[in-house]
Design a protein around this motif. Sequence first.
Motif, PDB file in Angstrom:
ATOM      1  N   ASN A  70       0.832  -1.205   0.000  1.00 10.16           N
ATOM      2  CA  ASN A  70       0.000   0.000   0.000  1.00 10.16           C
ATOM      3  C   ASN A  70       0.869   1.258   0.000  1.00 10.16           C
ATOM      4  O   ASN A  70       0.672   2.157   0.795  1.00 10.16           O
ATOM      5  CB  ASN A  70      -0.948  -0.003   1.198  1.00 10.16           C
ATOM      6  CG  ASN A  70      -0.215  -0.114   2.525  1.00 10.16           C
ATOM      7  OD1 ASN A  70       1.002  -0.245   2.568  1.00 10.16           O
ATOM      8  ND2 ASN A  70      -0.951  -0.040   3.604  1.00 10.16           N
ATOM      9  N   GLU A  72       1.560   4.157  -1.841  1.00  8.66           N
ATOM     10  CA  GLU A  72       1.125   5.552  -1.899  1.00  8.66           C
ATOM     11  C   GLU A  72       0.299   5.911  -0.672  1.00  8.66           C
ATOM     12  O   GLU A  72       0.452   6.985  -0.097  1.00  8.66           O
ATOM     13  CB  GLU A  72       0.332   5.797  -3.187  1.00  8.66           C
ATOM     14  CG  GLU A  72       0.069   7.256  -3.444  1.00  8.66           C
ATOM     15  CD  GLU A  72      -0.492   7.511  -4.830  1.00  8.66           C
ATOM     16  OE1 GLU A  72      -0.666   8.693  -5.155  1.00  8.66           O
ATOM     17  OE2 GLU A  72      -0.749   6.557  -5.576  1.00  8.66           O
ATOM     18  N   ARG A  73      -0.565   4.991  -0.248  1.00  3.62           N
ATOM     19  CA  ARG A  73      -1.401   5.246   0.918  1.00  3.62           C
ATOM     20  C   ARG A  73      -0.559   5.353   2.193  1.00  3.62           C
ATOM     21  O   ARG A  73      -0.785   6.220   3.041  1.00  3.62           O
ATOM     22  CB  ARG A  73      -2.456   4.148   1.062  1.00  3.62           C
ATOM     23  CG  ARG A  73      -3.550   4.546   2.052  1.00  3.62           C
ATOM     24  CD  ARG A  73      -4.615   3.481   2.195  1.00  3.62           C
ATOM     25  NE  ARG A  73      -4.266   2.737   3.400  1.00  3.62           N
ATOM     26  CZ  ARG A  73      -4.174   1.422   3.478  1.00  3.62           C
ATOM     27  NH1 ARG A  73      -4.424   0.683   2.448  1.00  3.62           N
ATOM     28  NH2 ARG A  73      -3.848   0.846   4.608  1.00  3.62           N
ATOM     29  N   GLU A  77      -0.254   8.634   4.535  1.00  6.67           N
ATOM     30  CA  GLU A  77      -0.614   8.594   5.948  1.00  6.67           C
ATOM     31  C   GLU A  77       0.510   9.159   6.821  1.00  6.67           C
ATOM     32  O   GLU A  77       0.258   9.883   7.784  1.00  6.67           O
ATOM     33  CB  GLU A  77      -0.945   7.162   6.371  1.00  6.67           C
ATOM     34  CG  GLU A  77      -1.484   7.084   7.775  1.00  6.67           C
ATOM     35  CD  GLU A  77      -1.970   5.689   8.157  1.00  6.67           C
ATOM     36  OE1 GLU A  77      -2.506   5.573   9.268  1.00  6.67           O
ATOM     37  OE2 GLU A  77      -1.795   4.732   7.367  1.00  6.67           O
TER      38      GLU A  77
END
Length: 147
Positions: A70, A72-73, A77
Amino acid sequence: MPIDLEPLLSAQDDIVFVVEGDEVIQSALHFILDDRNETHSFANLDHAFAKAADRTPNIVLLGIGMVENNGERALAEIAIRLPGTKILIVANSVNDPLALASLKWGAHDVLGKPITFDSVRGKVDALLERHEPSPSMLGLLRLSAAW
């Protein structure tokens, strides 16, 4: 009498989070950085975010495994929850496609393996904008009467 083995740190020391799933790499990075920084190591981002409630890091060394599923996420974050924190991706190579994509997603630099004292400290010092001469550079300086 108990002995305090914690390094002596000043209030001006930078806070470094090492987030790496590989315990060997995590331990090596922690060892390299611990004498010049307040260093905390974690196996995942959730533990790092929990610690950040008490101590916001100046820089996060993030293992490439943390961005595999994940990417890019995860980087978004970090940017949201730790504003102003620099992100250094620790990858097998500086040319790793995922590491290069991480730069587009918000990471600030990539540290390729094999890791060494000079490579790790050089990247961290550059991102933290430290301009102190490293011990290996002292041999290049001219001797003066003040020394």
